[in-house]
Motif scaffolding. Structure first.
Motif, PDB file in Angstrom:
ATOM      1  N   ILE A  10       0.831  -1.216   0.000  1.00 47.89           N
ATOM      2  CA  ILE A  10       0.000   0.000   0.000  1.00 47.89           C
ATOM      3  C   ILE A  10       0.867   1.268   0.000  1.00 47.89           C
ATOM      4  O   ILE A  10       0.381   2.365   0.265  1.00 47.89           O
ATOM      5  CB  ILE A  10      -0.972   0.019   1.208  1.00 47.89           C
ATOM      6  N   ASN A  11       2.152   1.096  -0.290  1.00 52.14           N
ATOM      7  CA  ASN A  11       3.066   2.242  -0.415  1.00 52.14           C
ATOM      8  C   ASN A  11       3.147   3.113   0.831  1.00 52.14           C
ATOM      9  O   ASN A  11       3.216   4.336   0.722  1.00 52.14           O
ATOM     10  CB  ASN A  11       2.663   3.103  -1.626  1.00 52.14           C
ATOM     11  N   CYS A  12       3.149   2.483   1.996  1.00 54.70           N
ATOM     12  CA  CYS A  12       3.212   3.295   3.224  1.00 54.70           C
ATOM     13  C   CYS A  12       4.633   3.777   3.512  1.00 54.70           C
ATOM     14  O   CYS A  12       4.836   4.751   4.228  1.00 54.70           O
ATOM     15  CB  CYS A  12       2.688   2.494   4.416  1.00 54.70           C
ATOM     16  N   GLY A  13       5.647   3.073   2.993  1.00 61.27           N
ATOM     17  CA  GLY A  13       7.041   3.505   3.173  1.00 61.27           C
ATOM     18  C   GLY A  13       7.694   3.048   4.467  1.00 61.27           C
ATOM     19  O   GLY A  13       8.871   3.332   4.698  1.00 61.27           O
ATOM     20  N   ALA A  14       6.986   2.330   5.314  1.00 59.66           N
ATOM     21  CA  ALA A  14       7.544   1.922   6.614  1.00 59.66           C
ATOM     22  C   ALA A  14       8.775   1.034   6.458  1.00 59.66           C
ATOM     23  O   ALA A  14       9.756   1.163   7.191  1.00 59.66           O
ATOM     24  CB  ALA A  14       6.478   1.193   7.432  1.00 59.66           C
ATOM     25  N   CYS A  15       8.741   0.133   5.508  1.00 61.81           N
ATOM     26  CA  CYS A  15       9.859  -0.819   5.347  1.00 61.81           C
ATOM     27  C   CYS A  15      11.143  -0.134   4.919  1.00 61.81           C
ATOM     28  O   CYS A  15      12.227  -0.485   5.373  1.00 61.81           O
ATOM     29  CB  CYS A  15       9.471  -1.888   4.330  1.00 61.81           C
ATOM     30  N   GLU A  16      11.030   0.838   4.054  1.00 63.84           N
ATOM     31  CA  GLU A  16      12.225   1.516   3.528  1.00 63.84           C
ATOM     32  C   GLU A  16      13.066   2.092   4.662  1.00 63.84           C
ATOM     33  O   GLU A  16      14.296   2.015   4.648  1.00 63.84           O
ATOM     34  CB  GLU A  16      11.809   2.625   2.556  1.00 63.84           C
ATOM     35  N   LEU A  17      12.409   2.645   5.658  1.00 65.95           N
ATOM     36  CA  LEU A  17      13.122   3.275   6.778  1.00 65.95           C
ATOM     37  C   LEU A  17      13.870   2.261   7.633  1.00 65.95           C
ATOM     38  O   LEU A  17      14.843   2.596   8.295  1.00 65.95           O
ATOM     39  CB  LEU A  17      12.122   4.035   7.664  1.00 65.95           C
ATOM     40  N   GLU A  18      13.420   1.021   7.631  1.00 69.51           N
ATOM     41  CA  GLU A  18      13.993   0.003   8.520  1.00 69.51           C
ATOM     42  C   GLU A  18      15.124  -0.804   7.895  1.00 69.51           C
ATOM     43  O   GLU A  18      15.852  -1.491   8.608  1.00 69.51           O
ATOM     44  CB  GLU A  18      12.896  -0.985   8.952  1.00 69.51           C
ATOM     45  N   CYS A  19      15.275  -0.760   6.600  1.00 65.58           N
ATOM     46  CA  CYS A  19      16.234  -1.657   5.939  1.00 65.58           C
ATOM     47  C   CYS A  19      17.682  -1.226   6.192  1.00 65.58           C
ATOM     48  O   CYS A  19      18.071  -0.118   5.816  1.00 65.58           O
ATOM     49  CB  CYS A  19      15.967  -1.702   4.439  1.00 65.58           C
ATOM     50  N   PRO A  20      18.500  -2.101   6.780  1.00 70.24           N
ATOM     51  CA  PRO A  20      19.889  -1.731   7.077  1.00 70.24           C
ATOM     52  C   PRO A  20      20.784  -1.680   5.835  1.00 70.24           C
ATOM     53  O   PRO A  20      21.904  -1.189   5.909  1.00 70.24           O
ATOM     54  CB  PRO A  20      20.346  -2.846   8.028  1.00 70.24           C
ATOM     55  N   ASN A  21      20.289  -2.208   4.731  1.00 72.96           N
ATOM     56  CA  ASN A  21      21.091  -2.243   3.496  1.00 72.96           C
ATOM     57  C   ASN A  21      20.600  -1.275   2.433  1.00 72.96           C
ATOM     58  O   ASN A  21      21.140  -1.261   1.329  1.00 72.96           O
ATOM     59  CB  ASN A  21      21.074  -3.656   2.907  1.00 72.96           C
ATOM     60  N   GLU A  74      18.338 -10.520   4.055  1.00 77.80           N
ATOM     61  CA  GLU A  74      17.382 -11.008   5.071  1.00 77.80           C
ATOM     62  C   GLU A  74      17.694 -10.367   6.415  1.00 77.80           C
ATOM     63  O   GLU A  74      17.374 -10.911   7.463  1.00 77.80           O
ATOM     64  CB  GLU A  74      17.437 -12.538   5.231  1.00 77.80           C
ATOM     65  N   CYS A  75      18.408  -9.240   6.364  1.00 78.52           N
ATOM     66  CA  CYS A  75      18.831  -8.498   7.569  1.00 78.52           C
ATOM     67  C   CYS A  75      19.945  -9.207   8.347  1.00 78.52           C
ATOM     68  O   CYS A  75      20.326  -8.754   9.432  1.00 78.52           O
ATOM     69  CB  CYS A  75      17.667  -8.184   8.494  1.00 78.52           C
ATOM     70  N   ILE A  76      20.444 -10.307   7.798  1.00 74.22           N
ATOM     71  CA  ILE A  76      21.532 -11.031   8.480  1.00 74.22           C
ATOM     72  C   ILE A  76      22.738 -10.121   8.649  1.00 74.22           C
ATOM     73  O   ILE A  76      23.083  -9.355   7.756  1.00 74.22           O
ATOM     74  CB  ILE A  76      21.848 -12.324   7.693  1.00 74.22           C
ATOM     75  N   GLY A  77      23.332 -10.208   9.815  1.00 75.13           N
ATOM     76  CA  GLY A  77      24.468  -9.332  10.136  1.00 75.13           C
ATOM     77  C   GLY A  77      24.025  -8.114  10.923  1.00 75.13           C
ATOM     78  O   GLY A  77      24.842  -7.433  11.537  1.00 75.13           O
ATOM     79  N   PHE A  79      20.141  -7.848  12.139  1.00 78.59           N
ATOM     80  CA  PHE A  79      18.981  -8.208  12.960  1.00 78.59           C
ATOM     81  C   PHE A  79      18.667  -9.704  12.819  1.00 78.59           C
ATOM     82  O   PHE A  79      19.044 -10.337  11.837  1.00 78.59           O
ATOM     83  CB  PHE A  79      17.741  -7.402  12.541  1.00 78.59           C
ATOM     84  N   LYS A  80      17.941 -10.204  13.791  1.00 81.23           N
ATOM     85  CA  LYS A  80      17.576 -11.617  13.791  1.00 81.23           C
ATOM     86  C   LYS A  80      16.488 -11.936  12.759  1.00 81.23           C
ATOM     87  O   LYS A  80      16.450 -13.024  12.197  1.00 81.23           O
ATOM     88  CB  LYS A  80      17.083 -11.991  15.198  1.00 81.23           C
ATOM     89  N   TYR A  81      15.606 -10.963  12.530  1.00 81.03           N
ATOM     90  CA  TYR A  81      14.487 -11.196  11.612  1.00 81.03           C
ATOM     91  C   TYR A  81      14.437 -10.083  10.565  1.00 81.03           C
ATOM     92  O   TYR A  81      14.846  -8.956  10.843  1.00 81.03           O
ATOM     93  CB  TYR A  81      13.154 -11.213  12.373  1.00 81.03           C
ATOM     94  N   PRO A  82      13.904 -10.389   9.387  1.00 79.25           N
ATOM     95  CA  PRO A  82      13.750  -9.347   8.363  1.00 79.25           C
ATOM     96  C   PRO A  82      12.901  -8.171   8.893  1.00 79.25           C
ATOM     97  O   PRO A  82      11.744  -8.363   9.274  1.00 79.25           O
ATOM     98  CB  PRO A  82      13.045 -10.078   7.221  1.00 79.25           C
ATOM     99  N   GLN A  83      13.515  -7.023   8.914  1.00 71.96           N
ATOM    100  CA  GLN A  83      12.836  -5.855   9.485  1.00 71.96           C
ATOM    101  C   GLN A  83      11.660  -5.375   8.630  1.00 71.96           C
ATOM    102  O   GLN A  83      10.652  -4.919   9.143  1.00 71.96           O
ATOM    103  CB  GLN A  83      13.838  -4.711   9.669  1.00 71.96           C
ATOM    104  N   CYS A  84      11.799  -5.504   7.330  1.00 71.10           N
ATOM    105  CA  CYS A  84      10.705  -5.053   6.459  1.00 71.10           C
ATOM    106  C   CYS A  84       9.432  -5.854   6.739  1.00 71.10           C
ATOM    107  O   CYS A  84       8.342  -5.297   6.884  1.00 71.10           O
ATOM    108  CB  CYS A  84      11.094  -5.154   4.988  1.00 71.10           C
TER     109      CYS A  84
END
Ligand code: SF4
Ligand code: SF4
Length: 117
Positions: A10-21, A74-77, A79-84
């Motif tokens: 739904i294009n909320c943008g929440a995931c983009e802010l959390e991605c470490p890569n 997959e956020c490895i390195g 976080f334990k779980y995919p943040q998105c």
């Protein structure tokens, strides 16, 4: 394996802010390996194709957020779980079964993108 975003986004943008890569981009925006990373190699290989560090590559989706498989670990390195997947309100960040990678390969990718971590 990397994650992918399905058409339910739904294009909320929440995931983009959390991605470490910085592997997640808004639809219509071009991507590069060096965005949000400290990669030193001038290029990497993906299935025999050279992908240059600073080159801007065309967006993978025009209207929806998308994930660049060359950058997702997959956020490895970090976080334990995919943040998105953790923050997505509609559960549309899912594993991309077409891009299977071992934990070792994901860790190598993380080290390539962030050599100082
Ligand atoms: S799993 Fe982690 S690295 Fe991959 S796109 Fe989601 S937040 Fe980014
Ligand atoms: S958090 Fe989910 S709904 Fe929001 S932009 Fe990302 S993939 Fe789309």
């Amino acid at each position: 394996m990397s994650l992918k975003i399905t058409k339910e986004c739904i294009n909320c943008g929440a995931c983009e802010l959390e991605c470490p890569n910085k592997a997640i981009y808004e639809g219509g925006k071009n991507w590069s390996l060096s965005d949000g990373t400290s990669i030193k190699n001038l290029f990497i290989y993906n299935k025999g194709k050279k992908i240059y560090k600073d080159k801007k590559y065309k967006y993978l989706s025009k209207k929806k957020y998308y994930i660049v498989k060359e950058k997702c670990t997959e956020c490895i390195g970090f976080f334990k779980y995919p943040q998105c997947a953790s923050v997505c309100p509609v559960d549309c960040c899912i594993k991309d079964k077409k891009n299977k990678e071992s934990i070792k390969e994901l860790l190598l990718k993380q080290k390539l993108l962030h050599p100082n971590t």
